[in-house]
Design a protein around this motif. Structure first.
Motif, mmCIF file in Angstrom:
data_model
loop_
_atom_site.group_PDB
_atom_site.id
_atom_site.type_symbol
_atom_site.label_atom_id
_atom_site.label_comp_id
_atom_site.label_asym_id
_atom_site.label_seq_id
_atom_site.Cartn_x
_atom_site.Cartn_y
_atom_site.Cartn_z
ATOM 1 N N GLY A 169 -33.957 58.694 30.528
ATOM 2 C CA GLY A 169 -34.960 58.947 31.553
ATOM 3 C C GLY A 169 -35.244 60.427 31.696
ATOM 4 O O GLY A 169 -34.634 61.271 31.039
ATOM 5 N N THR A 170 -36.162 60.741 32.571
ATOM 6 C CA THR A 170 -36.523 62.123 32.852
ATOM 7 C C THR A 170 -35.446 62.763 33.725
ATOM 8 O O THR A 170 -34.986 62.167 34.693
ATOM 9 N N ALA A 171 -35.069 63.980 33.406
ATOM 10 C CA ALA A 171 -34.062 64.694 34.196
ATOM 11 C C ALA A 171 -34.662 65.152 35.519
ATOM 12 O O ALA A 171 -35.826 65.544 35.584
ATOM 13 N N GLU B 64 -25.078 64.255 33.538
ATOM 14 C CA GLU B 64 -25.392 65.526 34.177
ATOM 15 C C GLU B 64 -25.513 66.645 33.145
ATOM 16 O O GLU B 64 -24.984 66.542 32.039
ATOM 17 N N ALA B 65 -26.210 67.713 33.539
ATOM 18 C CA ALA B 65 -26.336 68.905 32.699
ATOM 19 C C ALA B 65 -26.600 70.112 33.594
ATOM 20 O O ALA B 65 -26.930 69.969 34.773
ATOM 21 N N THR B 66 -26.498 71.293 33.021
ATOM 22 C CA THR B 66 -26.721 72.518 33.790
ATOM 23 C C THR B 66 -28.194 72.867 33.894
ATOM 24 O O THR B 66 -28.590 73.614 34.782
ATOM 25 N N PHE B 67 -29.048 72.342 33.012
ATOM 26 C CA PHE B 67 -30.487 72.550 33.105
ATOM 27 C C PHE B 67 -31.201 71.353 32.492
ATOM 28 O O PHE B 67 -30.584 70.525 31.822
ATOM 29 N N ALA B 68 -32.501 71.248 32.722
ATOM 30 C CA ALA B 68 -33.267 70.042 32.381
ATOM 31 C C ALA B 68 -33.213 69.669 30.905
ATOM 32 O O ALA B 68 -33.208 68.499 30.552
ATOM 33 N N THR B 69 -33.194 70.651 30.035
ATOM 34 C CA THR B 69 -33.172 70.368 28.606
ATOM 35 C C THR B 69 -31.777 70.582 28.019
ATOM 36 O O THR B 69 -31.625 70.737 26.815
ATOM 37 N N GLY B 70 -30.772 70.593 28.872
ATOM 38 C CA GLY B 70 -29.400 70.804 28.426
ATOM 39 C C GLY B 70 -28.800 69.562 27.786
ATOM 40 O O GLY B 70 -29.474 68.558 27.555
ATOM 41 N N HIS C 115 -23.649 72.152 37.603
ATOM 42 C CA HIS C 115 -24.503 71.076 37.096
ATOM 43 C C HIS C 115 -25.393 70.586 38.237
ATOM 44 O O HIS C 115 -24.895 70.107 39.247
ATOM 45 N N HIS C 116 -26.704 70.700 38.057
ATOM 46 C CA HIS C 116 -27.657 70.279 39.088
ATOM 47 C C HIS C 116 -28.631 69.230 38.581
ATOM 48 O O HIS C 116 -29.381 68.664 39.363
ATOM 49 N N TRP C 117 -28.658 69.002 37.298
ATOM 50 C CA TRP C 117 -29.624 68.081 36.703
ATOM 51 C C TRP C 117 -28.949 66.764 36.345
ATOM 52 O O TRP C 117 -27.852 66.750 35.785
ATOM 53 N N VAL C 118 -29.618 65.640 36.670
ATOM 54 C CA VAL C 118 -29.113 64.310 36.325
ATOM 55 C C VAL C 118 -30.239 63.496 35.699
ATOM 56 O O VAL C 118 -31.416 63.780 35.896
ATOM 57 N N ARG C 119 -29.855 62.498 34.944
ATOM 58 C CA ARG C 119 -30.828 61.542 34.401
ATOM 59 C C ARG C 119 -30.128 60.216 34.163
ATOM 60 O O ARG C 119 -28.902 60.151 34.033
ATOM 61 N N VAL C 120 -30.926 59.158 34.099
ATOM 62 C CA VAL C 120 -30.403 57.828 33.808
ATOM 63 C C VAL C 120 -30.564 57.570 32.310
ATOM 64 O O VAL C 120 -31.606 57.868 31.730
ATOM 65 N N GLU C 121 -29.530 57.029 31.707
ATOM 66 C CA GLU C 121 -29.576 56.598 30.317
ATOM 67 C C GLU C 121 -29.255 55.114 30.301
ATOM 68 O O GLU C 121 -28.350 54.664 31.002
ATOM 69 N N VAL C 122 -30.007 54.341 29.522
ATOM 70 C CA VAL C 122 -29.832 52.892 29.484
ATOM 71 C C VAL C 122 -29.518 52.466 28.054
ATOM 72 O O VAL C 122 -30.205 52.855 27.116
ATOM 73 N N LEU C 123 -28.474 51.661 27.916
ATOM 74 C CA LEU C 123 -28.045 51.165 26.619
ATOM 75 C C LEU C 123 -27.936 49.646 26.669
ATOM 76 O O LEU C 123 -27.160 49.112 27.460
ATOM 77 N N PRO C 124 -28.728 48.928 25.865
ATOM 78 C CA PRO C 124 -28.560 47.469 25.800
ATOM 79 C C PRO C 124 -27.191 47.129 25.212
ATOM 80 O O PRO C 124 -26.764 47.760 24.244
ATOM 81 N N THR C 125 -26.496 46.167 25.816
ATOM 82 C CA THR C 125 -25.182 45.792 25.318
ATOM 83 C C THR C 125 -25.238 44.624 24.346
ATOM 84 O O THR C 125 -24.272 44.368 23.640
ATOM 85 N N SER C 126 -26.366 43.918 24.313
ATOM 86 C CA SER C 126 -26.572 42.873 23.310
ATOM 87 C C SER C 126 -28.062 42.592 23.241
ATOM 88 O O SER C 126 -28.846 43.080 24.051
ATOM 89 N N GLY C 127 -28.462 41.801 22.260
ATOM 90 C CA GLY C 127 -29.874 41.481 22.088
ATOM 91 C C GLY C 127 -30.523 42.410 21.085
ATOM 92 O O GLY C 127 -29.931 43.380 20.621
ATOM 93 N N THR C 128 -31.770 42.105 20.759
ATOM 94 C CA THR C 128 -32.478 42.892 19.749
ATOM 95 C C THR C 128 -33.667 43.641 20.314
ATOM 96 O O THR C 128 -34.296 44.413 19.615
#
Length: 128
Positions: A28-30, A60-66, A104-117
């Protein structure tokens, strides 16, 4: 007194529908939490042929593109898939600003499918 206009922010993290396959992380977007106390990521999925459950992470990261390190997430949530074709499913994942590492001030959501195609999904960011 609480002033919503000053203390709440609704961000569309990535609402473009994206197809993800097992083993492919969708990021996702930071967003910057410097002036906010809480962060919630709302993950929406649609059951399609080949869809499966998802695992969501807040990184988390220290900056948006970190570097956002999925190996050490702030929070993790398992999101079960619905069973009826083309119905929606989803869940939320959240953290507080004090959970972040120093500088660290920047966060984003990362999504990983655990099964399926294939999964159609989107995430909305809310910080307050």
């Amino acid at each position: 007194m609480h002033r919503a206009a000053q203390n709440e922010r609704f961000d569309v993290g990535y609402m473009s529908i994206s197809t993800s396959t097992t083993g492919t992380v969708t990021t996702g977007t930071a967003v910057n939490l410097r002036r906010y106390n809480n962060f919630v990521g709302v993950v929406q999925g649609v059951v399609t042929p080949g869809a499966g459950p998802l695992t969501a992470y807040i990184t988390e990261a220290t900056f948006a593109t970190g570097v956002f390190n999925q190996a050490t997430p702030i929070a993790t949530a398992a999101i079960s898939s619905a069973t009826s074709p083309y119905t929606g499913y989803g869940g939320t994942i959240e953290c507080r600003a004090e959970q972040l590492s120093a500088a660290h001030h920047w966060v984003r959501v990362e999504v990983l499918p655990t099964s399926g195609t294939g999964n159609l999904l989107g995430v909305t960011n809310i910080r307050f």
